[in-house]
Design an enzyme around this catalytic site. Structure first.
Site, PDB file in Angstrom:
ATOM      1  N   CYS A 114     -38.865  13.101 -26.381  1.00 24.56           N
ATOM      2  CA  CYS A 114     -38.270  14.394 -25.935  1.00 24.56           C
ATOM      3  C   CYS A 114     -37.068  14.596 -25.564  1.00 24.56           C
ATOM      4  CB  CYS A 114     -38.840  12.970 -24.191  1.00 24.56           C
ATOM      5  SG  CYS A 114     -39.843  12.887 -24.091  1.00 24.56           S
TER       6      CYS A 114
ATOM      7  N   HIS B  32     -34.171  16.911 -18.840  1.00 25.69           N
ATOM      8  CA  HIS B  32     -35.099  15.964 -19.562  1.00 25.69           C
ATOM      9  C   HIS B  32     -35.643  16.109 -17.822  1.00 25.69           C
ATOM     10  CE1 HIS B  32     -38.987  14.587 -21.451  1.00 25.69           C
ATOM     11  NE2 HIS B  32     -38.610  13.825 -21.289  1.00 25.69           N
TER      12      HIS B  32
ATOM     13  N   ASN C 210     -44.175  15.940 -17.542  1.00 22.75           N
ATOM     14  CA  ASN C 210     -43.472  15.772 -18.863  1.00 22.75           C
ATOM     15  C   ASN C 210     -43.575  15.724 -20.460  1.00 22.75           C
ATOM     16  OD1 ASN C 210     -42.215  14.451 -20.950  1.00 22.75           O
ATOM     17  ND2 ASN C 210     -41.649  12.005 -20.180  1.00 22.75           N
TER      18      ASN C 210
HETATM   19  C1  LIG Z   1     -44.097   4.618 -14.704  1.00 22.28           C
HETATM   20  C2  LIG Z   1     -42.928   4.900 -13.581  1.00 22.28           C
HETATM   21  C3  LIG Z   1     -43.125   6.350 -12.590  1.00 22.28           C
HETATM   22  C4  LIG Z   1     -44.030   3.123 -12.846  1.00 22.28           C
HETATM   23  O1  LIG Z   1     -43.043   3.502 -11.514  1.00 22.28           O
HETATM   24  P1  LIG Z   1     -42.279   2.368 -10.990  1.00 22.28           P
HETATM   25  O2  LIG Z   1     -41.687   2.184  -9.820  1.00 22.28           O
HETATM   26  O3  LIG Z   1     -41.891   1.390 -12.015  1.00 22.28           O
HETATM   27  O4  LIG Z   1     -43.892   0.929 -11.103  1.00 22.28           O
HETATM   28  P2  LIG Z   1     -43.825   0.352 -12.133  1.00 22.28           P
HETATM   29  O5  LIG Z   1     -44.405   0.265 -13.062  1.00 22.28           O
HETATM   30  O6  LIG Z   1     -43.415  -1.803 -11.537  1.00 22.28           O
HETATM   31  O7  LIG Z   1     -45.410  -0.610 -11.502  1.00 22.28           O
HETATM   32  C5  LIG Z   1     -45.620  -0.501  -9.931  1.00 22.28           C
HETATM   33  C6  LIG Z   1     -46.714  -0.790  -9.481  1.00 22.28           C
HETATM   34  O8  LIG Z   1     -47.879   0.159  -9.348  1.00 22.28           O
HETATM   35  C7  LIG Z   1     -49.283   0.281 -10.633  1.00 22.28           C
HETATM   36  N1  LIG Z   1     -49.567   2.115 -11.197  1.00 22.28           N
HETATM   37  C8  LIG Z   1     -49.137   2.163 -12.627  1.00 22.28           C
HETATM   38  N2  LIG Z   1     -49.278   3.212 -12.589  1.00 22.28           N
HETATM   39  C9  LIG Z   1     -49.783   3.743 -11.508  1.00 22.28           C
HETATM   40  C10 LIG Z   1     -50.774   4.890 -11.112  1.00 22.28           C
HETATM   41  N3  LIG Z   1     -50.876   5.949 -11.695  1.00 22.28           N
HETATM   42  N4  LIG Z   1     -50.953   4.737 -10.036  1.00 22.28           N
HETATM   43  C11 LIG Z   1     -50.956   3.745  -9.169  1.00 22.28           C
HETATM   44  N5  LIG Z   1     -50.413   2.767  -9.527  1.00 22.28           N
HETATM   45  C12 LIG Z   1     -50.271   2.551 -10.742  1.00 22.28           C
HETATM   46  C13 LIG Z   1     -48.735  -0.559 -11.574  1.00 22.28           C
HETATM   47  O9  LIG Z   1     -50.258  -1.719 -11.831  1.00 22.28           O
HETATM   48  C14 LIG Z   1     -47.781  -1.496 -10.739  1.00 22.28           C
HETATM   49  O10 LIG Z   1     -49.009  -2.400 -10.182  1.00 22.28           O
HETATM   50  P3  LIG Z   1     -48.392  -3.683  -9.560  1.00 22.28           P
HETATM   51  O11 LIG Z   1     -47.591  -4.243  -8.919  1.00 22.28           O
HETATM   52  O12 LIG Z   1     -49.829  -4.669  -8.843  1.00 22.28           O
HETATM   53  O13 LIG Z   1     -48.454  -4.551 -11.518  1.00 22.28           O
HETATM   54  C15 LIG Z   1     -41.817   4.963 -13.766  1.00 22.28           C
HETATM   55  O14 LIG Z   1     -41.481   3.375 -14.373  1.00 22.28           O
HETATM   56  C16 LIG Z   1     -41.071   6.179 -15.371  1.00 22.28           C
HETATM   57  O15 LIG Z   1     -41.003   6.814 -14.447  1.00 22.28           O
HETATM   58  N6  LIG Z   1     -40.193   5.467 -16.561  1.00 22.28           N
HETATM   59  C17 LIG Z   1     -39.932   5.933 -16.900  1.00 22.28           C
HETATM   60  C18 LIG Z   1     -41.160   7.262 -17.374  1.00 22.28           C
HETATM   61  C19 LIG Z   1     -40.054   8.713 -18.233  1.00 22.28           C
HETATM   62  O16 LIG Z   1     -39.679   8.555 -17.980  1.00 22.28           O
HETATM   63  N7  LIG Z   1     -40.993   8.038 -19.958  1.00 22.28           N
HETATM   64  C20 LIG Z   1     -40.642   9.300 -20.372  1.00 22.28           C
HETATM   65  C21 LIG Z   1     -39.630   8.889 -20.685  1.00 22.28           C
HETATM   66  S1  LIG Z   1     -39.228   9.952 -22.385  1.00 22.28           S
END
Ligand SMILES: CC(C)(COP(=O)(O)OP(=O)(O)OC[C@H]1O[C@@H](n2cnc3c(N)ncnc32)[C@H](O)[C@@H]1OP(=O)(O)O)[C@@H](O)C(=O)NCCC(=O)NCCS
Length: 323
Positions: free
Chosen positions: A113, A250, A280
């Protein structure tokens, strides 16, 4: 001193738009969950006939048109991508061929990224070093091809697209009043590999593989890393959150963008946000956002623009440009 000045910009998106609601029946998710956690509402997904090379070519042609130039005027193509058409040759060389360029040179860069930020920095050094006068810098990706479409924690986050800049050598005074690339700060740290990677490759599995991510872990590191490199660029140029005109981050997650801007004291209205439209798009996300803000008249000649990105590796970086 020689400066690399932006002469043109362009972008390209696949025809098909996939909305959050289109995941119904594919994985257990909802528009509300995706929008609330990430800000994403839709993304573009490449059809079989749309590839990193075809999208990159379209973005490059748009940037050349915008610059009033032709492929004959370009000396070098730097393509940032993690989803090349083939393991080799470089997709940049395929784009060179598609543009009908029979001179100059082209290569790919891989910083996931952060690829576009790395590529702009690299192109700037080729220009300053006298190896090229005009460079096409492209970010093009088809992440849809490396997603596990049964993994809801990753497949809802990414999209496909491309963006391109034409950079051109111009004499400057060596001050921040110059137009062009003014400063950059790049970093990487391989200890974080397992938090965001693709589980395949030519030298390991012999397959392309699928994207794997510990989203929460990536989130935890993102804001600190992004703000560190931006503060480094601020310190080296004397530019501040107040004097900056535009923040073009980004586009991974609206919450990361908001938290980074807040920590840096950058006003909310200076942040260019397109994550709701594109998801993304990895190395394409920054040039797609730039392209949007130039096309709608926000970014104008003479404006101070901070680009930043963070991604797999981890890699991260920031580039300051006077447009
Ligand atoms: C991925 C992201 C959106 C997840 O959000 P979060 O608030 O951290 O959520 P969590 O990973 O803690 O998951 C929370 C719950 O949602 C669930 N979940 C994950 N994806 C889901 C989806 N698409 N829809 C519904 N629920 C989902 C998980 O299973 C988890 O359930 P649980 O609590 O029963 O285990 C977030 O962590 C994020 O944006 N991280 C950075 C990713 C990024 O920028 N990557 C690219 C970098 S270049």
């Amino acid at each position: 001193m020689i400066r690399s000045v932006v002469r043109g910009i362009g972008s390209a998106l696949p025809r098909r738009i996939m909305k959050n609601s289109d995941f119904a029946g594919m994985v257990e998710t909802s528009d509300e969950w995706i929008a609330q956690r990430t800000g994403i509402r839709q993304r573009h997904i490449a059809a079989d006939d749309e590839t990193t090379a075809s999208l990159g070519e379209a973005a490059a042609r748009a940037a050349l048109d915008n610059a009033g130039l032709t492929p004959d005027d370009i000396d070098l193509i730097v393509l940032a991508t993690s989803t090349p058409n083939n393991t080799f040759p470089a997709t940049a060389v395929e784009i060179q061929n598609r543009l009908g360029m029979r001179h100059g040179f082209a290569f790919d860069m891989q910083a996931v990224c952060s690829g576009f930020v790395y590529a702009v920095t690299t192109a700037d050094l080729y220009i300053k070093g006298g190896l090229a006068r005009r460079v096409l810098v492209i970010g093009s990706e088809t992440f849809s091809r490396i997603l596990d479409w049964t993994d809801r924690s990753t497949c809802v986050l990414f999209g496909d697209g491309a963006g391109a800049l034409v950079l051109e050598a111009e004499e400057g005074q060596g001050t921040v009043a110059d137009r062009g690339v003014l400063a950059a700060s790049l970093r990487s740290d391989g200890t974080h590999k397992d938090k965001l990677y693709v589980d395949g490759g030519p030298s390991t599995s012999g397959t392309v593989g699928h994207l794997k991510m510990e989203g929460r872990e990536v989130f935890k590191h993102a804001v600190g890393m992004i703000t560190d490199v931006i503060e480094d660029v601020f310190a080296r140029t004397g530019v501040s959150a107040e004097t900056l005109d535009w923040f073009v981050p980004h586009q991974a997650n609206k919450r990361i963008i908001d938290a980074s801007a807040k920590k840096l004291g950058i006003a909310e209205e200076k942040a260019v946000v397109t994550v709701h439209l594109h998801g993304n798009t990895s190395a394409a996300s920054v040039p797609l956002a730039l392209s949007t803000a130039v096309a709608d008249g926000r970014i104008k000649k003479g404006d101070l623009v901070m680009l930043e990105a963070m991604g797999g590796g981890f890699t991260w970086g920031a580039v300051l440009i006077r447009w």
